[in-house]
Design an enzyme around this catalytic site. Structure first.
Site, PDB file in Angstrom:
ATOM      1  N   HIS A  60       0.847  -1.195   0.000  1.00 28.00           N
ATOM      2  CA  HIS A  60       0.000   0.000   0.000  1.00 28.00           C
ATOM      3  C   HIS A  60       0.879   1.241   0.000  1.00 28.00           C
ATOM      4  CE1 HIS A  60       0.899  -0.580   4.242  1.00 28.00           C
ATOM      5  NE2 HIS A  60       0.352   0.589   4.556  1.00 28.00           N
ATOM      6  N   HIS A  62       1.321   3.858   1.952  1.00 28.96           N
ATOM      7  CA  HIS A  62       1.779   4.594   3.128  1.00 28.96           C
ATOM      8  C   HIS A  62       3.302   4.611   3.087  1.00 28.96           C
ATOM      9  CE1 HIS A  62      -2.120   4.265   5.734  1.00 28.96           C
ATOM     10  NE2 HIS A  62      -2.113   5.334   4.966  1.00 28.96           N
ATOM     11  N   ASP A  64       5.880   4.364   4.996  1.00 25.97           N
ATOM     12  CA  ASP A  64       6.781   3.395   5.613  1.00 25.97           C
ATOM     13  C   ASP A  64       6.797   2.057   4.876  1.00 25.97           C
ATOM     14  OD1 ASP A  64       4.133   3.111   6.528  1.00 25.97           O
ATOM     15  OD2 ASP A  64       4.743   2.122   8.377  1.00 25.97           O
ATOM     16  N   HIS A  65       6.068   1.990   3.758  1.00 31.60           N
ATOM     17  CA  HIS A  65       6.059   0.763   2.964  1.00 31.60           C
ATOM     18  C   HIS A  65       6.563   0.960   1.531  1.00 31.60           C
ATOM     19  CE1 HIS A  65       3.856  -1.815   5.890  1.00 31.60           C
ATOM     20  NE2 HIS A  65       3.519  -0.620   6.352  1.00 31.60           N
ATOM     21  N   HIS A 140      -7.358  -1.743   5.575  1.00 34.55           N
ATOM     22  CA  HIS A 140      -6.555  -0.715   6.218  1.00 34.55           C
ATOM     23  C   HIS A 140      -7.165   0.647   5.888  1.00 34.55           C
ATOM     24  CE1 HIS A 140      -3.177   0.812   8.338  1.00 34.55           C
ATOM     25  NE2 HIS A 140      -2.499   1.244   7.289  1.00 34.55           N
ATOM     26  N   ASP A 210      -0.139  -4.105   6.837  1.00 38.43           N
ATOM     27  CA  ASP A 210      -1.069  -3.346   7.671  1.00 38.43           C
ATOM     28  C   ASP A 210      -2.532  -3.720   7.420  1.00 38.43           C
ATOM     29  OD1 ASP A 210       1.420  -2.255   7.753  1.00 38.43           O
ATOM     30  OD2 ASP A 210       0.746  -0.188   7.836  1.00 38.43           O
ATOM     31  N   HIS A 268       6.076  -5.390  12.201  1.00 44.18           N
ATOM     32  CA  HIS A 268       5.449  -4.062  12.131  1.00 44.18           C
ATOM     33  C   HIS A 268       5.139  -3.559  13.533  1.00 44.18           C
ATOM     34  CE1 HIS A 268       2.663  -0.838  10.757  1.00 44.18           C
ATOM     35  NE2 HIS A 268       3.476  -0.843   9.711  1.00 44.18           N
TER      36      HIS A 268
END
EC number: 3.1.26.11
Length: 301
Positions: A60, A62, A64-65, A140, A210, A268
């Site tokens: 996804h 976001h 941090d990914h 999510h 997530d 995570h």
């Protein structure tokens, strides 16, 4: 099947922890899963061969990914990469990366492909002669997928002593390894089970990044060998987990148990906790076979 954890902590990179990224080696294929900041540095630290990565899966959008993706794509170009690279991720990943490449005038010399995902149903997104990859629809705050990697069954192993005993010519060996019976010149039919040994059972790996606790994924990952499931919080923060659409360690263990997974890898983690051992302790109250991911750890399955 080997899994190298490049980063497994939530939200932001720190001096001693990294956001989500991991490398899965399955049936001699190397896949990069998520690409948080610092991924290429972690690849170097863990001595992962850059040129062997031809497929990158982004769960996804976001930061941090995937914030490490543009840097890795650029570095591939500086290393004079020749092999095509394919990025699988949500609709929008192509636009984000191409805009950065355009404005920095950094178009790669190698072939860069995107497979953008939008379905809310599990679908096959990659297949070759060794591995099949399917999406795992997750829940999510934005559109998110996990990924299920299934090794294809290998051919049967030849029982050399048996084929020599029946004086079977070598030209029939491949048919035998493909599972066929053999008819001898005298009319006797020799069962394939007498001429071969069972190959190793195909392995499978499910990556669930997530997501709020979601039992709908169980049918997709049923009987998986290894399940990675996010465990951002402990049970004491279950309300916060639901609010932010994340999971607790105990909830991850419940999913593993319902799916009849053989092993569960937790990750995570929120950095609010003093020790990641707390996640294992909580999860083992529900599911016994727990492994803790940590930056730089490699698991051999």
């Amino acid at each position: 099947m080997n899994l190298t954890i490049l980063g497994c902590y939530a939200a932001t990179p720190r001096t001693f922890t990294n956001p989500t990224s991991q490398v899965l080696e399955i049936n001699n294929r190397l896949f990069l899963i998520d690409c948080g900041e610092g991924t290429q540095v972690q690849l170097r630290k863990n001595k992962v061969k850059f040129s062997a990565i031809n497929h990158i899966f982004i769960s996804h959008l976001h930061g941090d990914h995937f914030y490490g993706l543009i840097g890795l794509i650029s570095t591939f170009n500086l290393l004079n990469r020749n092999n095509p690279l394919t990025v699988y991720g949500p609709v929008g990943v192509k636009e984000i990366i191409k805009l950065q490449l355009k404005l920095s005038n950094s178009w790669p010399q190698y072939e860069l492909n995107f497979v953008e995902l939008s379905s809310n149903q599990s679908e096959i997104i990659f297949e070759d002669d060794r591995v099949i990859v399917k999406t795992i629809p997750l829940k999510h705050r934005i559109y998110t997928n996990g990924f299920l990697f299934n090794e294809k069954p290998k051919e049967r192993k030849l029982n050399v002593a048996a084929v020599q005993e029946y004086e079977i010519e070598t030209c029939y060996y491949q048919n035998i390894k493909n599972g066929r019976d053999i008819t001898l010149d005298d009319g006797r039919i020799i069962s394939n089970e007498l001429l071969t040994f069972d190959p190793p059972a195909p392995k499978s790996y499910a990556f669930c990044s997530d997501t709020v606790y979601n039992e709908e994924i169980v049918n997709v990952i049923k009987n998986v060998d290894v399940l990675y499931h996010e465990s951002t919080f402990l049970d004491s923060e279950e309300v916060l987990a639901e609010k932010t659409m994340h999971s607790t360690a105990k909830q991850a263990a419940k999913i593993a148990k319902l799916a009849n997974a053989k092993q569960l890898v937790l990750g995570h983690y929120s950095t609010r906790y003093t020790s990641i051992d707390l996640f294992k302790e909580e999860a083992q109250s529900v599911f016994e076979e727990i492994l803790l991911s940590d930056d730089g750890v490699t698991f051999e399955f």
